[in-house]
Enzyme design. Sequence first.
Site, short mmCIF file in Angstrom:
data_model
loop_
_atom_site.label_atom_id
_atom_site.label_comp_id
_atom_site.label_asym_id
_atom_site.label_seq_id
_atom_site.Cartn_x
_atom_site.Cartn_y
_atom_site.Cartn_z
N TYR A 32 12.51 84.37 117.19
CA TYR A 32 11.33 84.60 118.03
C TYR A 32 11.42 83.88 119.36
CZ TYR A 32 8.77 86.67 114.20
OH TYR A 32 8.36 87.49 113.21
N ASP A 90 6.77 84.31 109.06
CA ASP A 90 5.98 85.46 109.49
C ASP A 90 5.80 86.43 108.32
OD1 ASP A 90 4.70 87.36 110.95
OD2 ASP A 90 6.41 87.97 112.15
N LYS A 148 17.20 80.66 104.11
CA LYS A 148 18.23 81.61 103.69
C LYS A 148 19.58 80.95 104.02
CE LYS A 148 19.08 85.81 102.26
NZ LYS A 148 19.14 86.07 100.85
N ASP A 191 14.59 84.99 99.55
CA ASP A 191 14.32 86.20 98.75
C ASP A 191 13.73 85.86 97.39
OD1 ASP A 191 17.80 86.61 99.21
OD2 ASP A 191 16.87 85.33 97.72
#
Length: 447
Positions: free
Chosen positions: A188, A333, A255, A309
């Site tokens: 972002y 987000d 991640k 995940d």
Amino acid sequence: MAQFKEVQIPEGDLIQVKNGKPVIGDRPVIGVLRGDGIGIDITPPMQQVVGAAVDKAYDGKRSIAWCPLYAGLEGLQRYGSEFPEETVEAIRHLKIAIKGPFTTPIGEETHVCLHCANQQYHDGTCDKCGKNDGVCERFRSINVRFRQYLDLYACVRPIRYFEGVPAPNKYADKVNFVIFRENTEDVYAGHDFERGSETALAIIALVKKMTGREIRSDSGIGIKPISLNGTNRLVRKALEWAVSQKLPSVTLVHKGNIMKFTEGSFCKWGYELAEKEFGDATISEKKLWDELDGKMPEGKVLVKDRIADSIFQQIQTRPDEYSVLALPNLNGDYMSDAAIALVGGLGLGPGANLSDDVALFEATHGTAPKYTGMDKVNPGSLILSAVMMLNHMGWNEAADLVLSGMEKAIKEGQVTYDLARLMVREGRAGVNELSCSGFGQAIIERM
Ligand code: NAD
């Protein structure tokens, strides 16, 4: 005394921040930005509910001096700009503010009407609503600019269930956690380069030269910076919250199995910070099992991590195992919206954006222009954001009154159309559809 052109600072106590904590008098001055669209509907009930709770909690000895500030349509009308510099300065000066939603242009059109969010290729009169004092040139998101200009690096979203709200998840009543999303870095940060552009091609060439790795030459390129400093300040906020609220755990979500030096580092630095700055108050999951055979020492906050995940599954299957989640920007987000859906949707999701000294609380939904001025929509998100604001101020008694009033109103089926519709669909009896202001009143009556 700071000088402003349009902002009238009311009589009251200016908030100061000492050692990262706001110092609050009995009549603090707090900024309020109505926002566009349904901002005009949801802001007055929020102020009334907060006023009634503060009055009741402190026997009239405390009150809030609201200071109106202007952006969006109001900014355009007063300053000729949807994002006035003075408003940013005033928020810096006041330290705490609460805001409604703001219109953001989404399509390719060159102008947007701030009354009805219609987008068109010309200025002057709006093709949709016919008004001519709200059409302005296309601009960048007002919300994003507030975050950037005020360095509001932590986006905080508490997610909890309210009894009586039809929720899709079987374990919705077990959902009660707070999301701390990093707000300034990651993909972002705006380092996004078009396919074929000089920068994209130069980066592709540089990567090839320095690493020998191939990136297809027809690729757009985005850069994902995650810094030590950016991570530390976000994780610090999450840990401070967990420790001060005596919550059981903080989970670092990442991640890192794939993106080792960005997401993986976020996790590693998070653990290091917890050990270094919160060593007495926390214990890592590894230490818990290596040294204490899984027996959690009393009063400590468990610091753990989960791969992104897997956490998206776990918040659905075992939500009660999580109380604070700290995430980099992109995962944060997705997580914020996915988590709110567990408990029935966006209408009741509050939010805050924090820097080291400024706190900007906000409704998390948009401007819902078709409902503007109809006194119809649910003011719950803004009211719950005000609850966060009261907690941030240390006015927990008033915050609890608002919460209990809202819990009772919802449980009794005294709700706005959005929740009423869902409740009726579930076959619930005794549902009473209230207006936006009526819902505020129902909360006040039940405090
Ligand atoms: P939206 O949130 O305004 O509306 C989505 C849906 O939710 C609509 O059906 C709407 O009627 C409903 N809804 C929204 N708030 C509600 C409430 N309080 N009570 C009951 N129902 C509610 O999203 P959108 O239509 O995608 O966006 C409209 C405008 O808002 C756009 O200009 C967009 O950029 C802006 N927006 C602003 C923010 C913000 O300021 N934080 C967030 C999202 C969208």
